[in-house]
Design an enzyme around this catalytic site. Structure first.
Site, PDB file in Angstrom:
ATOM      1  N   HIS A  65       0.819  -1.217   0.000  1.00 26.04           N
ATOM      2  CA  HIS A  65       0.000   0.000   0.000  1.00 26.04           C
ATOM      3  C   HIS A  65       0.850   1.264   0.000  1.00 26.04           C
ATOM      4  O   HIS A  65       0.426   2.308  -0.478  1.00 26.04           O
ATOM      5  CB  HIS A  65      -0.911   0.047   1.234  1.00 26.04           C
ATOM      6  CG  HIS A  65      -1.872  -1.092   1.329  1.00 26.04           C
ATOM      7  ND1 HIS A  65      -2.892  -1.263   0.420  1.00 26.04           N
ATOM      8  CD2 HIS A  65      -1.953  -2.124   2.194  1.00 26.04           C
ATOM      9  CE1 HIS A  65      -3.583  -2.360   0.736  1.00 26.04           C
ATOM     10  NE2 HIS A  65      -3.025  -2.901   1.801  1.00 26.04           N
ATOM     11  N   HIS A  94       5.404   6.536   6.911  1.00 30.40           N
ATOM     12  CA  HIS A  94       5.054   6.093   5.561  1.00 30.40           C
ATOM     13  C   HIS A  94       4.646   7.297   4.730  1.00 30.40           C
ATOM     14  O   HIS A  94       4.545   8.416   5.263  1.00 30.40           O
ATOM     15  CB  HIS A  94       3.927   5.052   5.629  1.00 30.40           C
ATOM     16  CG  HIS A  94       2.690   5.619   6.236  1.00 30.40           C
ATOM     17  ND1 HIS A  94       2.419   5.526   7.579  1.00 30.40           N
ATOM     18  CD2 HIS A  94       1.670   6.328   5.697  1.00 30.40           C
ATOM     19  CE1 HIS A  94       1.282   6.142   7.827  1.00 30.40           C
ATOM     20  NE2 HIS A  94       0.805   6.645   6.706  1.00 30.40           N
ATOM     21  N   HIS A  96       2.282   9.033   1.295  1.00 29.89           N
ATOM     22  CA  HIS A  96       1.138   9.021   0.379  1.00 29.89           C
ATOM     23  C   HIS A  96       1.504   9.910  -0.801  1.00 29.89           C
ATOM     24  O   HIS A  96       2.059  10.999  -0.609  1.00 29.89           O
ATOM     25  CB  HIS A  96      -0.105   9.569   1.078  1.00 29.89           C
ATOM     26  CG  HIS A  96      -0.520   8.772   2.275  1.00 29.89           C
ATOM     27  ND1 HIS A  96      -1.385   7.711   2.212  1.00 29.89           N
ATOM     28  CD2 HIS A  96      -0.153   8.869   3.582  1.00 29.89           C
ATOM     29  CE1 HIS A  96      -1.559   7.191   3.424  1.00 29.89           C
ATOM     30  NE2 HIS A  96      -0.812   7.880   4.273  1.00 29.89           N
ATOM     31  N   THR A 202      -6.351   5.079   6.253  1.00 28.24           N
ATOM     32  CA  THR A 202      -6.532   3.772   5.616  1.00 28.24           C
ATOM     33  C   THR A 202      -7.423   2.926   6.519  1.00 28.24           C
ATOM     34  O   THR A 202      -7.486   3.185   7.738  1.00 28.24           O
ATOM     35  CB  THR A 202      -5.181   3.055   5.423  1.00 28.24           C
ATOM     36  OG1 THR A 202      -4.534   2.914   6.689  1.00 28.24           O
ATOM     37  CG2 THR A 202      -4.278   3.814   4.470  1.00 28.24           C
TER      38      THR A 202
HETATM   39  C1  GRE Z   1      -2.121   5.190   7.327  1.00 27.15           C
HETATM   40  O1  GRE Z   1      -2.215   3.950   7.196  1.00 27.15           O
HETATM   41  O2  GRE Z   1      -2.064   5.956   6.374  1.00 27.15           O
HETATM   42  C2  GRE Z   1      -2.063   5.719   8.721  1.00 27.15           C
HETATM   43  C3  GRE Z   1      -1.639   4.901   9.752  1.00 27.15           C
HETATM   44  C4  GRE Z   1      -1.578   5.380  11.050  1.00 27.15           C
HETATM   45  C5  GRE Z   1      -1.928   6.679  11.308  1.00 27.15           C
HETATM   46  C6  GRE Z   1      -2.341   7.501  10.278  1.00 27.15           C
HETATM   47  C7  GRE Z   1      -2.404   7.033   8.965  1.00 27.15           C
HETATM   48  O3  GRE Z   1      -1.278   3.617   9.500  1.00 27.15           O
HETATM   49  O4  GRE Z   1      -2.788   7.846   7.967  1.00 27.15           O
HETATM   50 ZN    ZN Z   2      -0.845   7.746   6.309  1.00 32.49          ZN
END
Ligand code: GRE
Ligand code: ZN
Length: 258
Positions: A65, A94, A96, A202
């Protein structure tokens, strides 16, 4: 069928609420932050502990992901102060991103998107683990950073983009070749931020996150951002992995300045 959730078609964000009830909640993330409507505040200083440590054992993982960065050795960096009650311990970070440099961030500022966003996730220490913490409304805090384009490479990101080449396939992991310090990958100004209460972006979209969105973006080149778009899920390249904005509802966004 295979994937639990995705960003397109019948497993896309419009359908998350059917399988994950909390994704249809009233305090979801991301949101658009209308700067004319924020409440200006001066919160206690944010305290970032261990952010300038040189960390050896940093793992970079493609989880199908996103790109996940985890630290194996203790002690983990932590954060307190600002809007937070108590200490929060680093769990993972992580990213996006979007198909091209005109969008990809999750939160927006005055409806402006950024090409990528970093989430540094911390769990409240008193809950002992991230898994326990997501059962509590103040369980997590996320330090969120926007990226913008620069013509000059950001040297601290070269090690990350090099690692990405080795995790293009889903469910693969590498150890970073050089030690890594949190401060080196962040912007200079950590004083000005927006803060509000929201959710994981998510599934299961748990409404347990105290968000801090820093105003100053991190600057990367187009090529450095492009490296993230080479990462693959089971269905091909992850060209985008941002959730669309959700209603703000009755929530207030605070804007911290000195
Ligand atoms: C995400 O999976 O994008 C996520 C997390 C934990 C906190 C915020 C978040 O895994 O956006
Ligand atoms: Zn996130």
């Amino acid at each position: 069928h295979g994937e639990e959730f995705g960003y397109d078609g019948s497993i896309g964000p419009e359908y998350w609420g059917e399988r994950y009830r909390e994704c249809a909640g009233k305090h979801q993330s991301p949101i658009n932050i209308n700067v004319l409507r924020v409440k200006q505040v001066t919160l206690p200083d944010l305290v970032l502990v261990g952010f300038d440590d040189s960390i050896d054992d940093v793992h970079v993982t493609n989880n199908g992901h996103t790109v996940l960065i985890e630290v194996k050795n203790e002690p983990h960096p932590r954060v307190r102060g600002g809007p937070l009650d108590g200490d929060y311990v680093f769990s993972q970070m992580h990213f996006h991103w979007g198909d091209n440099d005109t969008f990809g961030s999750e939160d927006k500022i005055n409806h402006r998107s950024f090409p990528m966003e970093l989430h540094m996730v911390f769990f409240k220490e008193e809950y002992g683990s991230a898994i326990e913490a997501v059962k509590h409304s103040d369980g997590l805090t996320v330090l969120a950073f926007f990226y913008e384009l620069d013509r000059h490479q950001h040297p601290a990101y070269d090690d990350i983009t090099l690692a990405l080449v080795n995790v293009t396939e889903p469910h693969t992991s590498v150890v970073m070749s050089h030690p890594f310090s949190f401060l080196n990958i962040l912007p200079y100004d950590l004083k000005r931020y927006f803060t509000y209460k929201g959710s994981l972006t998510t599934p299961p979209c748990s409404e347990v996150v105290i968000w801090l969105d820093f105003e100053q973006p991190i600057r990367l080149t187009h090529e450095q951002i492009e490296a993230f778009r080479e990462i693959r899920s089971a269905h091909g390249k992850i060209t985008h992995n941002f959730r669309p904005i959700q209603p703000i509802g009755d929530r207030v966004v605070f804007y911290n300045i000195d």
